[in-house]
Design a protein around this motif. Sequence first.
Motif, PDB file in Angstrom:
ATOM      1  N   ILE A 100      -2.260   2.947  -5.335  1.00  5.56           N
ATOM      2  CA  ILE A 100      -2.487   2.768  -4.060  1.00  5.56           C
ATOM      3  C   ILE A 100      -2.124   3.465  -3.073  1.00  5.56           C
ATOM      4  N   GLU A 101      -0.861   3.803  -3.203  1.00  5.32           N
ATOM      5  CA  GLU A 101      -0.028   4.499  -1.877  1.00  5.32           C
ATOM      6  C   GLU A 101      -0.222   6.122  -2.380  1.00  5.32           C
ATOM      7  N   ARG A 102      -0.767   6.519  -3.209  1.00  2.00           N
ATOM      8  CA  ARG A 102      -0.862   7.826  -3.687  1.00  2.00           C
ATOM      9  C   ARG A 102      -1.798   8.742  -2.668  1.00  2.00           C
ATOM     10  N   PRO A 152      -2.539   9.100   0.754  1.00  2.00           N
ATOM     11  CA  PRO A 152      -2.821   8.043   1.419  1.00  2.00           C
ATOM     12  C   PRO A 152      -3.931   8.672   2.507  1.00  2.00           C
ATOM     13  N   LYS A 170       4.491  -0.003   3.286  1.00  2.00           N
ATOM     14  CA  LYS A 170       3.760   0.247   1.748  1.00  2.00           C
ATOM     15  C   LYS A 170       3.530  -0.912   1.057  1.00  2.00           C
ATOM     16  N   ASP A 175     -13.046  -1.537  -4.808  1.00  2.00           N
ATOM     17  CA  ASP A 175     -13.188   0.016  -4.877  1.00  2.00           C
ATOM     18  C   ASP A 175     -13.250   0.329  -6.486  1.00  2.00           C
ATOM     19  N   PHE A 232      -9.269   3.924  -7.785  1.00  2.00           N
ATOM     20  CA  PHE A 232      -7.930   4.047  -7.178  1.00  2.00           C
ATOM     21  C   PHE A 232      -7.640   5.485  -6.725  1.00  2.00           C
ATOM     22  N   ASP A 275      -9.323   5.870  -0.995  1.00  2.00           N
ATOM     23  CA  ASP A 275      -8.157   4.979  -0.330  1.00  2.00           C
ATOM     24  C   ASP A 275      -8.948   3.905   0.847  1.00  2.00           C
ATOM     25  N   LEU A 289      -7.596   1.062   1.682  1.00  2.00           N
ATOM     26  CA  LEU A 289      -6.568   0.020   1.985  1.00  2.00           C
ATOM     27  C   LEU A 289      -6.343   0.205   3.534  1.00  2.00           C
ATOM     28  N   ASN A 346      -2.680  -5.953   1.654  1.00  2.00           N
ATOM     29  CA  ASN A 346      -2.297  -4.934   2.459  1.00  2.00           C
ATOM     30  C   ASN A 346      -1.369  -5.225   3.308  1.00  2.00           C
ATOM     31  N   ARG A 394     -13.154   8.307   3.187  1.00  2.00           N
ATOM     32  CA  ARG A 394     -12.031   7.752   2.429  1.00  2.00           C
ATOM     33  C   ARG A 394     -11.770   8.431   1.134  1.00  2.00           C
ATOM     34  N   ARG A 427      -9.451  10.548  -0.973  1.00  6.48           N
ATOM     35  CA  ARG A 427      -7.940  11.044  -0.965  1.00  6.48           C
ATOM     36  C   ARG A 427      -8.007  12.464  -0.787  1.00  6.48           C
TER      37      ARG A 427
END
Length: 545
Positions: free
Chosen positions: A187-189, A191, A199, A315, A320, A324, A326, A354, A437, A439
Amino acid sequence: MAAPIQTEWFGPIPPAPRHSITFHMPLWSNILQFIEKDPEFFKQFKSMYPRIMPHKDVKELIAKLLATTKSEGQSCIPFSSPESATECVKFATSPARQENAVSPDQISIRIFDVPDVVRLYVVFLPAEKHKVAWPFWINAGVGVSSRLAEDCVKADGWKEVKVDEGVLEVVEVEAQSVLRGRIAGLIERAPVGPPRKAKVSPDDVYLFQTGMASIYSVHQYILSVYNAKSVLFGWAFHSTPHVLEDFGPGFKFLGNGTPEEIDELEEYLKEEAKEGRKIQALYLEFPSNPNLGTPDIGRIRKLADIHGFLLIIDDTIGSFCNVDVLGVADIVLTSLTKSFSGYADVMAASAVLNPSSTRYHELKGLFKKFYTNQFYNRDAEALEKNSRDYMARSVILNNNSLRLVEFLQGMAEDPNSSVAKVFYPTTLPSLPFYKERMRPATADFTPGYGCLFTVELETIEATVAFYDNLNLHKGPHLGAPLTLVIPFVKGIYGKELERLGKYGMNERQIRVAPGLEDIDVLIEEFGIAVKAADEVKKNTFVPLT
């Protein structure tokens, strides 16, 4: 050209482990039988999507429960939480079931401890009333898994217990925490957008036994506080509207997910505000299944801030690694059954809170109060192992999908071709909303557009020829090792086609979930199928009018 498909009709898709979640249904005529729901036809199935029909291990568990309790003339539905069993009873006895409703004195919950496995909460009811309660299993998705059922059947020392006989301790295996950490990392890769206030941590990741279980459970948590209507924006998987309709005061449906429908949404929210009401949440898929439209979630986020509703984004189709969401969602839901697992042999889902959302602490409190982890340990171990190569597989899934779309899109632009249209993020007007959106590319991964598209043929005759001549596996699911093809609209909504026309869906559409095969082989196979459809088009007599 690939060798002819050897998979047994109505059997599991290779590699066909015991816990396969899909099946091979090779001919259009099979789809017509499927729509009619003929019990004799379904007896031929060796495998089935286990949220629709019980897996063979679940059937064995049900049989053992009935035999153990000597419950002649009865049926039963097993769950791993008291809440799920209670809700099943409420569903079956609800006045909404009209004349089919189960009488309260005909239905009960009995509790069984299966040592070292689970405490089962089992709904018993007359066998002839089973079909009234079964839609709860289908749509809520909170039934027991095939691995859990398998272990229950094998276990000795079953004991029926009363509600107040203490707690059966089952310790989480390490795979559960590994999965939460892996999902938080994904999820945080890479962003999208400005830096976030906080985070995602593994503690913000909640695991569920199916994708629908995550939707149903989150909906129930929110209902407990607000008990207000929701909005379903854009088309969604067929069980989602059933959940929003069957539990709570209902929902407003805006099924095309277009900018014009955001205008309609805005007016609806204003009218509700004038009456002193507001919606509790808006649900959407990014992109939608099966027409792959992508809504403008940035604009919807602004409406959420103005009108105070939760924005909940699924999503699964984008996945993933590619998108992104989030940055705008309060909760991100994902069916881990699909490309994250990748091997079509385990059901699972996640809900990610989130931590930068203004509603985070409220949601955290709700999950703390209501969430119980019903994701079975052995399913977690299978999913953890499967998902280790998620990113590597996604490279191939993205590439194969895009290449096939480009191949078929070229045909759609040829007036002599039987291919009429291709639905994929890259071919639709909503592409800019998807790209917003995506990445950013990194050294190890370049994002793509997902592993699902839909192709539409000009006529039903051409569609049948295309489907029957496509030498690939035919069945539901996506993100599997092998390509899966199905007339999704026809198979799921075969008796509602007139209603679906205004949402751009029809029986001439074939949903394709490319797998990991060699792309040149896939293109060749699709070329053969299109040629068969073209022959039908060429030889079909069209009278002059």
